[in-house]
Design an enzyme around this catalytic site. Structure first.
Site, PDB file in Angstrom:
ATOM      1  N   ASP A 306      -2.663  -2.917 -22.186  1.00 41.79           N
ATOM      2  CA  ASP A 306      -2.393  -2.093 -21.005  1.00 41.79           C
ATOM      3  C   ASP A 306      -0.911  -1.712 -20.895  1.00 41.79           C
ATOM      4  OD1 ASP A 306      -2.950  -0.736 -18.679  1.00 41.79           O
ATOM      5  OD2 ASP A 306      -2.837  -2.513 -17.399  1.00 41.79           O
ATOM      6  N   GLU A 309       1.768   3.301 -22.134  1.00 42.49           N
ATOM      7  CA  GLU A 309       2.167   4.728 -22.285  1.00 42.49           C
ATOM      8  C   GLU A 309       3.598   4.825 -22.816  1.00 42.49           C
ATOM      9  OE1 GLU A 309       0.806   3.356 -19.542  1.00 42.49           O
ATOM     10  OE2 GLU A 309      -1.209   4.022 -20.103  1.00 42.49           O
ATOM     11  N   ASP A 419      -7.034   3.982 -14.247  1.00 41.59           N
ATOM     12  CA  ASP A 419      -7.144   3.675 -12.812  1.00 41.59           C
ATOM     13  C   ASP A 419      -7.801   4.789 -11.997  1.00 41.59           C
ATOM     14  OD1 ASP A 419      -5.833   1.489 -13.702  1.00 41.59           O
ATOM     15  OD2 ASP A 419      -3.925   1.935 -12.728  1.00 41.59           O
TER      16      ASP A 419
HETATM   17  C1  GLC Z   1      -3.028  -1.287 -14.513  1.00 35.35           C
HETATM   18  C2  GLC Z   1      -4.365  -1.234 -15.220  1.00 35.35           C
HETATM   19  C3  GLC Z   1      -5.409  -1.960 -14.416  1.00 35.35           C
HETATM   20  C4  GLC Z   1      -4.949  -3.396 -14.187  1.00 35.35           C
HETATM   21  C5  GLC Z   1      -3.587  -3.411 -13.495  1.00 35.35           C
HETATM   22  C6  GLC Z   1      -3.020  -4.818 -13.362  1.00 35.35           C
HETATM   23  O1  GLC Z   1      -3.056  -0.563 -13.338  1.00 35.35           O
HETATM   24  O2  GLC Z   1      -4.759   0.082 -15.471  1.00 35.35           O
HETATM   25  O3  GLC Z   1      -6.644  -1.936 -15.054  1.00 35.35           O
HETATM   26  O4  GLC Z   1      -5.879  -4.069 -13.387  1.00 35.35           O
HETATM   27  O5  GLC Z   1      -2.675  -2.639 -14.243  1.00 35.35           O
HETATM   28  O6  GLC Z   1      -2.866  -5.413 -14.593  1.00 35.35           O
END
Ligand code: GLC
Length: 663
Positions: A306, A309, A419
């Site tokens: 995650d 980007e 998200d």
């Molecule tokens: C980002 C991710 C989401 C995750 C959050 C906390 O917003 O896209 O899926 O729950 O970070 O880690």
């Protein structure tokens, strides 16, 4: 047929796997303005433009302007031009069908009839690029050729086709055990529970918070015994903290991105101030990838990457400028413009363009500014992990998917679509995005089921899982602070349970069609117009999809709807699923129909002369037993369904295993 055109030297993306000689002769229907880096096509009135993978709006992208710029975009509203992926490919259907792929690490703008309704204008912002033109008869053929060019899609382990539960906010072992036991008590299937950032010590990658997860390995093995996999998150940013091994090592070996002055670049993300691994540097990739062993050696066999980007919440420079600006306003009688200017400054602290221009990567011994390779960052993080898995655990199937992506990363892992919100419009967006993602090679993909942000209603959850049962990644995920949406929390537990049971019985077909799509470079989800190119009405239908060779999906995606209009391009068998023992079957003729669908009814259609192999009732993929499979179909006495139920690996090559079914 694929033609390649090269425009100046470009930064290698490794997006394509085929060596194609460069052509110089451009077909007359495409105009390239070299100096401006423009590619122009005059669209006919009837032309449809598919593609762009993860993008907002319709399946037909015509009528808007999009940009490939991997963005930490938490609001997927329709004016947004970029989401998390850079998927630079378009497929035009018209008098002439063709595909265009712009292979570049740079940002590309796709103005598809926005500035001029009849003009498709592709603009590469900077640097060199390769343009691939794919011509062929049908769109299916063109997509398959393109997919061959970019290489075989990632194949997820079979267990990852089970139902998965996630939430940002599971804070402890106890929370995890509780989710597992609630699903068990409710007799609801569950295959995986996700660990969001809270499992880590102060959000540091490759650590475990031993206060809240004191017996992590025991937890992993207890869950495994129940057939539940734990899937931890890994973020791109590495926390700056003295004594933290990953940080210390990265600094010592020079594996983080640097500023112009040779300092390590610093920005804030969840852990606070971080450095960012330089995934463009092979050594840094090998190093970061090897770190996953910390969790794999504790029994973990799946990850989600995650914030890659990468998301940059703030830099010191940005914060300083913000306060300086705020200071100039201190004590003033503020007018609305100044208040808005202050607010804008605050908003621009995050994911600021200037910050993306202020750090560098090491690429083949040269320093390259991040903004030149921004779209490759998440891709190369996925690659770092997969290359390490292949090297260190060649016999293990490890689940991996990412938020940011660029074509090429589909070979190393899947993606989820980030998200979204608990909105009906985002259920529809989920439906529309699936075929576009497949065109780009992303097969193991899906949205946060139920929506990540905002509070879910029970009705939306039911309708969303009625579509989610068909998507390879079937994961319920939500944000901290939103209404809790584990399925056992809702009143209509029977309905939820029955839908989950449908998922398991669909897995033999879903996994089989998935393997076919991966091995044959085809799409799992197709717009109707791909399969019925002669039927002009199909081009208008954006809320129905074909799934594999046998099914047509027509999900309900509106509040209070107890049915929907469905267009059938040919006679089909409607399955109104209420439970595994209560499936109403009705044949409908080709044409328009209103099909009733009560809240507890999941509707889908079987095409004539095609078969659906349904699995037995199961709460885990391991409970699916081939001897108990059933076959449904209509006008299918002669039909044979080839079930691809797995694959064997011989001399490093994967070969699918097949079994034939008839009625
Ligand atoms: C980002 C991710 C989401 C995750 C959050 C906390 O917003 O896209 O899926 O729950 O970070 O880690």
């Amino acid at each position: 047929m694929i033609q390649k055109y090269s425009f100046e030297n470009s930064i290698p993306t490794d997006s394509v796997v085929m060596d194609i000689p460069v052509s110089t002769k451009m077909p007359e229907y495409l105009t390239v303005v070299k100096e401006e880096k423009h590619i122009i096509y005059h669209m006919k009135r009837q032309d449809i433009v598919y593609g762009l993978g993860e993008a907002t709006r319709g399946i037909n992208k015509r009528g808007y302007i999009y940009s490939s710029n991997c963005s930490d975009e938490c609001s997927h509203t329709e004016e947004k031009q970029s989401l998390y992926g850079a998927h630079n490919v378009l497929f035009v259907k018209g008098k002439r069908n063709f595909g265009l792929f712009v292979d570049t690490s740079q940002r590309v703008t796709f103005d598809i009839g926005y500035t001029d309704m009849d003009q498709l204008l592709i603009r590469v912002e900077n640097g060199g690029f390769d343009l691939y033109l794919v011509e062929g008869e049908s769109l299916d053929e063109i997509v398959a050729e393109f997919r061959g060019l970019i290489g075989q899609s990632y194949i997820a382990p079979k267990w990852a086709f089970g139902y998965q539960q996630s939430r940002w906010g599971y804070k402890s072992e106890e929370d995890i055990r509780n989710v597992a036991s609630q699903y068990e008590q409710a007799d609801m299937p569950l295959e995986a529970i996700y660990l969001d950032i809270d499992y880590m010590e102060r959000y540091k990658d490759f650590t475990i918070n031993t206060e809240t997860f004191p017996q992590f390995e025991q937890l992993v093995s207890d869950m495994k015994e129940k057939g539940i996999h734990l899937v931890p998150i890994i973020d791109a940013g590495v926390k700056i903290e003295k004594g933290y091994e990953v940080y210390e090592e990265g600094v010592e070996k020079g594996y983080f991105c640097k500023t112009e002055d040779g300092e390590y670049f610093t920005a804030g993300v969840w852990p606070g101030k971080c450095h960012f691994p330089d995934f463009m540097d092979k050594d840094a990739r090998i190093w970061f990838g090897s770190k996953y062993s910390f969790l794999i050696d504790k029994g973990i066999d799946g990850f989600w990457n995650d914030m890659n980007e990468p998301a940059l919440f703030y830099t010191d420079k940005g914060v300083k400028e913000f306060f300086e600006f705020a200071d100039t306003l201190r004590g003033e009688n503020l007018d609305i413009d100044k208040v808005f200017a202050l607010r804008d400054k605050m908003e621009h602290l995050s994911n600021n363009e200037e910050d993306y221009r202020s750090f560098y990567h090491k690429l083949n011994g040269k320093m390259i500014c991040h903004d030149q390779v921004h779209n490759l960052y998440g891709y190369f993080m996925t690659r770092a992990a997969r290359e390490a898995f292949d090297l260190l655990y060649p016999d293990r199937e490890i689940l991996l998917f990412s938020r940011a992506s660029c074509i090429g990363s589909h070979r190393y892992g899947g993606i989820w679509t980030g998200d979204n919100c608990s909105w009906w419009s985002h259920l529809l967006l989920n439906i529309k995005m699936m075929p576009s993602l497949n065109m780009c090679g992303y097969l193991y993909t899906g949205a946060d089921i139920g929506g990540f942000g905002c509070n879910i209603s029970e009705e939306l959850m039911i309708r969303w899982i009625q579509f989610g049962v068909f998507t390879p990644l079937f994961r319920n995920h939500s944000a901290l602070g939103t209404r809790e949406q584990e399925l056992y929390r809702f009143k209509n537990q029977d309905v939820m349970r029955n839908i989950l049971k449908l998922r398991y019985s669909l897995i033999p077909y879903l996994y089989s069609e998935y393997l076919k799509a991966a091995f044959q470079n085809t799409m799992l989800f197709r717009p109707l117009a791909f399969a019925y190119p002669e039927d002009a009405h199909c081009e208008q239908v954006e809320d129905e999809l074909l799934l594999g060779e046998s099914l047509l999906l027509a999900p309900v995606y509106e509040q209070n709807a107890r049915g929907r209009y469905v267009y059938l391009p040919e006679k089909m068998l409607c399955i109104k699923y209420r439970s595994l023992t209560d499936m109403e079957q009705t044949v409908y003729e080709k044409g328009h129909h209103y099909i009733k669908a009560g809240l507890e009814e999941c509707i889908f259609f079987i095409r004539p002369n095609r078969l659906l192999v349904l699995g037995n009732e199961a709460n885990r993929t391991t409970e699916l037993k081939e001897e108990a499979y059933q076959v449904i179909g209509f006008e299918a006495e002669e039909a044979v369904y080839e079930l691809w139920n797995g694959y064997v690996v011989k001399n490093g090559l994967r070969k699918p295993k097949k079994k034939c079914y008839t009625l």
